[in-house]
Motif scaffolding. Structure first.
Motif, PDB file in Angstrom:
ATOM      1  N   LYS A 137      49.947  41.307  40.114  1.00  0.00           N
ATOM      2  CA  LYS A 137      49.403  40.005  39.727  1.00  0.00           C
ATOM      3  C   LYS A 137      48.119  40.201  38.913  1.00  0.00           C
ATOM      4  N   THR A 138      47.542  39.099  38.498  1.00  0.00           N
ATOM      5  CA  THR A 138      46.349  39.139  37.645  1.00  0.00           C
ATOM      6  C   THR A 138      45.194  38.413  38.317  1.00  0.00           C
ATOM      7  N   VAL A 139      44.029  39.044  38.305  1.00  0.00           N
ATOM      8  CA  VAL A 139      42.822  38.384  38.800  1.00  0.00           C
ATOM      9  C   VAL A 139      41.902  38.099  37.616  1.00  0.00           C
ATOM     10  N   ILE A 140      41.216  36.991  37.700  1.00  0.00           N
ATOM     11  CA  ILE A 140      40.241  36.596  36.679  1.00  0.00           C
ATOM     12  C   ILE A 140      38.861  36.910  37.241  1.00  0.00           C
ATOM     13  N   LEU A 141      38.065  37.652  36.482  1.00  0.00           N
ATOM     14  CA  LEU A 141      36.756  38.109  36.950  1.00  0.00           C
ATOM     15  C   LEU A 141      35.688  37.789  35.916  1.00  0.00           C
ATOM     16  N   LEU A 142      34.467  37.617  36.392  1.00  0.00           N
ATOM     17  CA  LEU A 142      33.352  37.411  35.474  1.00  0.00           C
ATOM     18  C   LEU A 142      32.927  38.739  34.861  1.00  0.00           C
ATOM     19  N   HIS A 143      32.749  38.738  33.567  1.00  0.00           N
ATOM     20  CA  HIS A 143      32.368  39.945  32.836  1.00  0.00           C
ATOM     21  C   HIS A 143      31.010  40.469  33.304  1.00  0.00           C
ATOM     22  N   GLY A 144      30.935  41.781  33.540  1.00  0.00           N
ATOM     23  CA  GLY A 144      29.666  42.422  33.857  1.00  0.00           C
ATOM     24  C   GLY A 144      29.393  42.633  35.329  1.00  0.00           C
ATOM     25  N   PHE A 145      30.199  42.040  36.211  1.00  0.00           N
ATOM     26  CA  PHE A 145      29.943  42.148  37.640  1.00  0.00           C
ATOM     27  C   PHE A 145      30.884  43.157  38.299  1.00  0.00           C
ATOM     28  N   ASP A 146      30.444  43.694  39.443  1.00  0.00           N
ATOM     29  CA  ASP A 146      31.258  44.633  40.214  1.00  0.00           C
ATOM     30  C   ASP A 146      31.992  43.889  41.324  1.00  0.00           C
ATOM     31  N   TYR A 147      33.208  44.336  41.621  1.00  0.00           N
ATOM     32  CA  TYR A 147      34.029  43.707  42.651  1.00  0.00           C
ATOM     33  C   TYR A 147      34.552  44.777  43.605  1.00  0.00           C
ATOM     34  N   PRO A 148      33.763  45.120  44.626  1.00  0.00           N
ATOM     35  CA  PRO A 148      34.212  46.124  45.593  1.00  0.00           C
ATOM     36  C   PRO A 148      35.496  45.672  46.273  1.00  0.00           C
ATOM     37  N   GLY A 149      36.423  46.599  46.450  1.00  0.00           N
ATOM     38  CA  GLY A 149      37.712  46.247  47.036  1.00  0.00           C
ATOM     39  C   GLY A 149      38.775  45.991  45.992  1.00  0.00           C
ATOM     40  N   LEU A 150      38.352  45.748  44.747  1.00  0.00           N
ATOM     41  CA  LEU A 150      39.299  45.498  43.657  1.00  0.00           C
ATOM     42  C   LEU A 150      39.242  46.559  42.563  1.00  0.00           C
ATOM     43  N   GLU A 151      38.052  47.111  42.336  1.00  0.00           N
ATOM     44  CA  GLU A 151      37.833  47.989  41.182  1.00  0.00           C
ATOM     45  C   GLU A 151      38.817  49.163  41.139  1.00  0.00           C
ATOM     46  N   GLU A 152      39.030  49.804  42.289  1.00  0.00           N
ATOM     47  CA  GLU A 152      39.922  50.969  42.331  1.00  0.00           C
ATOM     48  C   GLU A 152      41.344  50.587  41.924  1.00  0.00           C
TER      49      GLU A 152
END
Length: 250
Positions: free
Chosen positions: A133-148
């Motif tokens: 699936k696709t997640v929408i994220l704000l540019h420039g921020f880190d998302y622990p649990g998703l990045e990997e």
């Protein structure tokens, strides 16, 4: 009479002792940190963190200089170490300079949610439920649990620069994507943009990104007296209920 005039003249000529206000550099993220840091064209600043900082550093005693910068430029400025006595917000869960020197007390507990179109609801028990699936994220921020998982291309990511863009992508992609963000930010920005919350699903995302605390983040070499002042004022604000009052206003 002459003696009195002479005395007055001496007093007038004596140097007046003045006290320079202590300068505090308050760092604001431009356009991406509502309701923690709000502004209108880099003016009229308010928000949860901003109101807390203003309460700690009243204008009568401090020169609170506000710097409003895009997130990446703000981080670069802080990492250069040229700015003295700066303050913003951060977390022990975040990488980099926003986690190096934090207030003793947290100021806010963060929960994340996944915002989806109303007619489509994801069942999220772990990050694996988002594979394909696709997640929408704000540019420039880190998302622990998703990045990997994004790096491994198990989860697709669309980076946007504003909340309005994120909501538009959710509406356009329907069941194919969801917007991951702090719950308080989603709710605040839906209200600001006059979008009906009932038109969306707001799903708890704590199984992927665990809840964590936000603190005031300070320069690693912050003046010790200022740092002590910050911690003491936060204790007073917590015990008096002022901290809760500020948070509840947003």
């Amino acid at each position: 009479m002459h003696i009195l005039k002479l005395s007055l003249l001496v007093l007038l000529l004596m140097p007046i002792k003045t006290y320079a206000l202590t300068k505090i550099n308050y760092m604001v993220i431009q356009d991406q940190a509502q309701p923690f840091q709000n502004h209108q064209n880099k003016k009229h600043h308010n928000g949860i963190i901003t109101d807390i900082v203003k309460e700690i550093f009243p204008a009568s005693d401090y020169d609170l200089t506000i710097h409003t910068l895009p997130f990446n430029r703000m981080i670069k400025t802080l990492e250069q170490g040229k700015l003295e006595n700066w303050i913003t917000f951060g977390s022990p869960n975040w990488p980099g300079v926003q986690s190096l020197n934090l207030s003793q007390l947290p100021v806010f507990n963060v929960q994340h949610s996944l915002l989806t179109a109303k007619q489509h609801e994801f069942d999220i028990k772990s990050a694996q439920d988002l594979f394909g699936k696709t997640v929408i994220l704000l540019h420039g921020f880190d998302y622990p649990g998703l990045e990997e998982h994004i790096s491994n291309k198990d989860i697709n990511a669309i980076k946007v620069k504003s909340y309005s863009s994120a909501f538009k992508v959710v509406n356009r992609l329907k069941d194919k994507a969801g917007f991951v963000e702090m719950t308080v930010r989603i709710n605040y920005n839906l209200k600001e943009q006059k979008l009906a919350p009932d038109d969306y699903n707001l799903l708890n995302f704590s199984s992927v990104i665990a809840d964590y605390n936000l603190h005031l983040a300070m320069a690693p070499d912050m003046d010790a007296k200022i740092e002590n002042h910050i911690n003491e004022q936060l204790k007073k604000m917590q015990s008096s209920g002022k901290l809760k009052e500020i948070i509840d206003a947003y």
